[in-house]
Design a protein around this motif. Sequence first.
Motif, PDB file in Angstrom:
ATOM      1  N   MET A 117      16.328 -32.749 -17.362  1.00  0.00           N
ATOM      2  CA  MET A 117      16.520 -32.060 -16.087  1.00  0.00           C
ATOM      3  C   MET A 117      17.146 -30.685 -16.326  1.00  0.00           C
ATOM      4  SD  MET A 117      17.505 -35.011 -13.247  1.00  0.00           S
ATOM      5  CE  MET A 117      19.124 -35.326 -13.890  1.00  0.00           C
ATOM      6  N   GLY A 118      18.077 -30.612 -17.260  1.00  0.00           N
ATOM      7  CA  GLY A 118      18.676 -29.320 -17.600  1.00  0.00           C
ATOM      8  C   GLY A 118      17.671 -28.380 -18.226  1.00  0.00           C
ATOM      9  N   MET A 119      16.841 -28.889 -19.135  1.00  0.00           N
ATOM     10  CA  MET A 119      15.802 -28.063 -19.758  1.00  0.00           C
ATOM     11  C   MET A 119      14.791 -27.577 -18.723  1.00  0.00           C
ATOM     12  SD  MET A 119      16.234 -27.600 -22.934  1.00  0.00           S
ATOM     13  CE  MET A 119      17.056 -28.248 -24.363  1.00  0.00           C
ATOM     14  N   THR A 120      14.475 -28.425 -17.767  1.00  0.00           N
ATOM     15  CA  THR A 120      13.565 -28.023 -16.701  1.00  0.00           C
ATOM     16  C   THR A 120      14.173 -26.889 -15.882  1.00  0.00           C
ATOM     17  OG1 THR A 120      12.610 -30.232 -16.592  1.00  0.00           O
ATOM     18  CG2 THR A 120      12.297 -28.833 -14.655  1.00  0.00           C
ATOM     19  N   GLN A 121      15.463 -26.989 -15.610  1.00  0.00           N
ATOM     20  CA  GLN A 121      16.136 -25.911 -14.881  1.00  0.00           C
ATOM     21  C   GLN A 121      16.051 -24.595 -15.651  1.00  0.00           C
ATOM     22  OE1 GLN A 121      17.570 -25.954 -11.751  1.00  0.00           O
ATOM     23  NE2 GLN A 121      16.553 -27.933 -11.640  1.00  0.00           N
ATOM     24  N   LEU A 122      16.203 -24.680 -16.966  1.00  0.00           N
ATOM     25  CA  LEU A 122      16.130 -23.473 -17.796  1.00  0.00           C
ATOM     26  C   LEU A 122      14.735 -22.863 -17.807  1.00  0.00           C
ATOM     27  CD1 LEU A 122      18.206 -24.388 -20.977  1.00  0.00           C
ATOM     28  CD2 LEU A 122      18.729 -22.612 -19.321  1.00  0.00           C
ATOM     29  N   THR A 123      13.738 -23.697 -18.014  1.00  0.00           N
ATOM     30  CA  THR A 123      12.386 -23.168 -18.212  1.00  0.00           C
ATOM     31  C   THR A 123      11.655 -22.864 -16.911  1.00  0.00           C
ATOM     32  OG1 THR A 123      11.500 -25.408 -18.410  1.00  0.00           O
ATOM     33  CG2 THR A 123      12.063 -24.270 -20.453  1.00  0.00           C
ATOM     34  N   VAL A 124      11.793 -23.713 -15.921  1.00  0.00           N
ATOM     35  CA  VAL A 124      11.023 -23.545 -14.689  1.00  0.00           C
ATOM     36  C   VAL A 124      11.745 -22.642 -13.690  1.00  0.00           C
ATOM     37  CG1 VAL A 124      10.001 -24.758 -12.708  1.00  0.00           C
ATOM     38  CG2 VAL A 124       9.888 -25.765 -14.995  1.00  0.00           C
ATOM     39  N   TYR A 125      13.070 -22.830 -13.569  1.00  0.00           N
ATOM     40  CA  TYR A 125      13.813 -22.112 -12.542  1.00  0.00           C
ATOM     41  C   TYR A 125      14.683 -20.988 -13.097  1.00  0.00           C
ATOM     42  CZ  TYR A 125      12.266 -26.186  -9.986  1.00  0.00           C
ATOM     43  OH  TYR A 125      11.488 -27.161  -9.429  1.00  0.00           O
ATOM     44  N   ASN A 126      14.568 -20.725 -14.416  1.00  0.00           N
ATOM     45  CA  ASN A 126      15.325 -19.652 -15.060  1.00  0.00           C
ATOM     46  C   ASN A 126      16.829 -19.779 -14.777  1.00  0.00           C
ATOM     47  OD1 ASN A 126      15.605 -17.414 -16.693  1.00  0.00           O
ATOM     48  ND2 ASN A 126      15.361 -15.975 -14.999  1.00  0.00           N
ATOM     49  N   ALA A 127      17.340 -20.997 -14.844  1.00  0.00           N
ATOM     50  CA  ALA A 127      18.744 -21.249 -14.556  1.00  0.00           C
ATOM     51  C   ALA A 127      19.638 -20.577 -15.591  1.00  0.00           C
ATOM     52  CB  ALA A 127      19.011 -22.751 -14.543  1.00  0.00           C
ATOM     53  N   GLY A 128      20.831 -20.242 -15.172  1.00  0.00           N
ATOM     54  CA  GLY A 128      21.825 -19.668 -16.062  1.00  0.00           C
ATOM     55  C   GLY A 128      22.876 -20.701 -16.413  1.00  0.00           C
ATOM     56  N   LEU A 129      23.946 -20.248 -17.015  1.00  0.00           N
ATOM     57  CA  LEU A 129      25.007 -21.147 -17.460  1.00  0.00           C
ATOM     58  C   LEU A 129      25.609 -21.947 -16.309  1.00  0.00           C
ATOM     59  CD1 LEU A 129      26.764 -22.196 -19.761  1.00  0.00           C
ATOM     60  CD2 LEU A 129      28.311 -20.284 -19.349  1.00  0.00           C
ATOM     61  N   VAL A 130      25.860 -21.300 -15.196  1.00  0.00           N
ATOM     62  CA  VAL A 130      26.500 -21.987 -14.066  1.00  0.00           C
ATOM     63  C   VAL A 130      25.629 -23.136 -13.564  1.00  0.00           C
ATOM     64  CG1 VAL A 130      27.298 -21.699 -11.681  1.00  0.00           C
ATOM     65  CG2 VAL A 130      27.832 -19.964 -13.391  1.00  0.00           C
ATOM     66  N   GLU A 131      24.320 -22.913 -13.501  1.00  0.00           N
ATOM     67  CA  GLU A 131      23.414 -23.962 -13.015  1.00  0.00           C
ATOM     68  C   GLU A 131      23.255 -25.100 -14.023  1.00  0.00           C
ATOM     69  OE1 GLU A 131      22.447 -20.173 -10.983  1.00  0.00           O
ATOM     70  OE2 GLU A 131      22.432 -20.673 -13.102  1.00  0.00           O
ATOM     71  N   ILE A 132      23.493 -24.828 -15.297  1.00  0.00           N
ATOM     72  CA  ILE A 132      23.345 -25.832 -16.352  1.00  0.00           C
ATOM     73  C   ILE A 132      24.597 -26.693 -16.498  1.00  0.00           C
ATOM     74  CG2 ILE A 132      23.095 -26.063 -18.887  1.00  0.00           C
ATOM     75  CD1 ILE A 132      20.527 -25.411 -17.283  1.00  0.00           C
ATOM     76  N   LEU A 133      25.735 -26.174 -16.087  1.00  0.00           N
ATOM     77  CA  LEU A 133      26.998 -26.890 -16.300  1.00  0.00           C
ATOM     78  C   LEU A 133      27.025 -28.319 -15.761  1.00  0.00           C
ATOM     79  CD1 LEU A 133      29.695 -24.093 -15.935  1.00  0.00           C
ATOM     80  CD2 LEU A 133      28.875 -25.232 -18.015  1.00  0.00           C
ATOM     81  N   PRO A 134      26.478 -28.618 -14.577  1.00  0.00           N
ATOM     82  CA  PRO A 134      26.497 -30.023 -14.130  1.00  0.00           C
ATOM     83  C   PRO A 134      25.762 -30.964 -15.091  1.00  0.00           C
ATOM     84  CG  PRO A 134      25.976 -28.584 -12.293  1.00  0.00           C
ATOM     85  CD  PRO A 134      25.959 -27.732 -13.525  1.00  0.00           C
ATOM     86  N   TYR A 135      24.638 -30.513 -15.637  1.00  0.00           N
ATOM     87  CA  TYR A 135      23.874 -31.340 -16.576  1.00  0.00           C
ATOM     88  C   TYR A 135      24.660 -31.513 -17.884  1.00  0.00           C
ATOM     89  CZ  TYR A 135      20.307 -30.183 -13.199  1.00  0.00           C
ATOM     90  OH  TYR A 135      19.607 -30.028 -12.032  1.00  0.00           O
ATOM     91  N   ALA A 136      25.253 -30.426 -18.342  1.00  0.00           N
ATOM     92  CA  ALA A 136      26.063 -30.490 -19.562  1.00  0.00           C
ATOM     93  C   ALA A 136      27.285 -31.386 -19.350  1.00  0.00           C
ATOM     94  CB  ALA A 136      26.494 -29.094 -19.993  1.00  0.00           C
ATOM     95  N   ALA A 137      27.882 -31.335 -18.168  1.00  0.00           N
ATOM     96  CA  ALA A 137      29.056 -32.167 -17.877  1.00  0.00           C
ATOM     97  C   ALA A 137      28.694 -33.652 -17.897  1.00  0.00           C
ATOM     98  CB  ALA A 137      29.656 -31.779 -16.527  1.00  0.00           C
ATOM     99  N   VAL A 138      27.551 -33.994 -17.321  1.00  0.00           N
ATOM    100  CA  VAL A 138      27.113 -35.399 -17.343  1.00  0.00           C
ATOM    101  C   VAL A 138      26.869 -35.835 -18.784  1.00  0.00           C
ATOM    102  CG1 VAL A 138      25.291 -37.007 -16.661  1.00  0.00           C
ATOM    103  CG2 VAL A 138      26.203 -35.382 -15.000  1.00  0.00           C
ATOM    104  N   LEU A 139      26.224 -34.978 -19.579  1.00  0.00           N
ATOM    105  CA  LEU A 139      25.983 -35.315 -20.989  1.00  0.00           C
ATOM    106  C   LEU A 139      27.297 -35.478 -21.745  1.00  0.00           C
ATOM    107  CD1 LEU A 139      22.932 -32.982 -21.620  1.00  0.00           C
ATOM    108  CD2 LEU A 139      22.929 -35.483 -21.689  1.00  0.00           C
ATOM    109  N   MET A 140      28.281 -34.646 -21.454  1.00  0.00           N
ATOM    110  CA  MET A 140      29.597 -34.798 -22.098  1.00  0.00           C
ATOM    111  C   MET A 140      30.264 -36.095 -21.644  1.00  0.00           C
ATOM    112  SD  MET A 140      29.849 -32.446 -24.257  1.00  0.00           S
ATOM    113  CE  MET A 140      31.542 -32.684 -24.723  1.00  0.00           C
ATOM    114  N   GLY A 141      30.033 -36.493 -20.401  1.00  0.00           N
ATOM    115  CA  GLY A 141      30.546 -37.781 -19.934  1.00  0.00           C
ATOM    116  C   GLY A 141      29.942 -38.928 -20.722  1.00  0.00           C
ATOM    117  N   PHE A 142      28.627 -38.867 -20.951  1.00  0.00           N
ATOM    118  CA  PHE A 142      27.977 -39.870 -21.797  1.00  0.00           C
ATOM    119  C   PHE A 142      28.612 -39.867 -23.185  1.00  0.00           C
ATOM    120  CE2 PHE A 142      24.150 -39.595 -18.968  1.00  0.00           C
ATOM    121  CZ  PHE A 142      23.976 -40.949 -18.745  1.00  0.00           C
ATOM    122  N   ALA A 143      28.813 -38.681 -23.746  1.00  0.00           N
ATOM    123  CA  ALA A 143      29.391 -38.578 -25.090  1.00  0.00           C
ATOM    124  C   ALA A 143      30.761 -39.229 -25.141  1.00  0.00           C
ATOM    125  CB  ALA A 143      29.475 -37.111 -25.515  1.00  0.00           C
TER     126      ALA A 143
END
Length: 159
Positions: free
Chosen positions: A119-145
């Motif tokens: 979902m984060g990669m899709t945000q990057l490639t399709v919607y040209n998301a920046g760091l702020v838009e990626i942070l929720p996905y990264a936070a969930v992944l860090m929660g998994f970690a």
Amino acid sequence: LVTTPTRKPTFLLGMITGQFSYGLVQMILLAVFGVLVLKVPWGQNPLALLTLLVSFGLAAVAMGMMLGTFTRTPSQASGISIALGMVMGLLGGCMLPIEVFPPAVANAVKVLPTTWAMMGMTQLTVYNAGLVEILPYAAVLMGFAIVFFVVGILRFRYE
């Protein structure tokens, strides 16, 4: 290494750091290939991409460490990790878009780290998301970690 007087945290940190570094180099090489050869628009937001790759890498290494505590032999660990990786890749959107799954399945697969990475990669490639838009996905992944690391550390035994 297990027979040396190395403390458990030192041993685990060394193993985790090595595996994480190896995986991160692989992901960066694949991303560079994607940008240069396949013209994937990841290069527009390199910090967002790196944040997503690091968080997914940590989740993957933590999951591998945790799975290693549930197996008895290296061949068992290898078989389980390959099978689980393939299933998680399929259900997480790496092989088929999540949108082709029924809504119930699309919601259920949110328990997988691969889903959040895709979902984060899709945000990057399709919607040209920046760091702020990626942070929720990264936070969930860090929660998994964190969850996987805690379970793995609690179950880890020298044998």
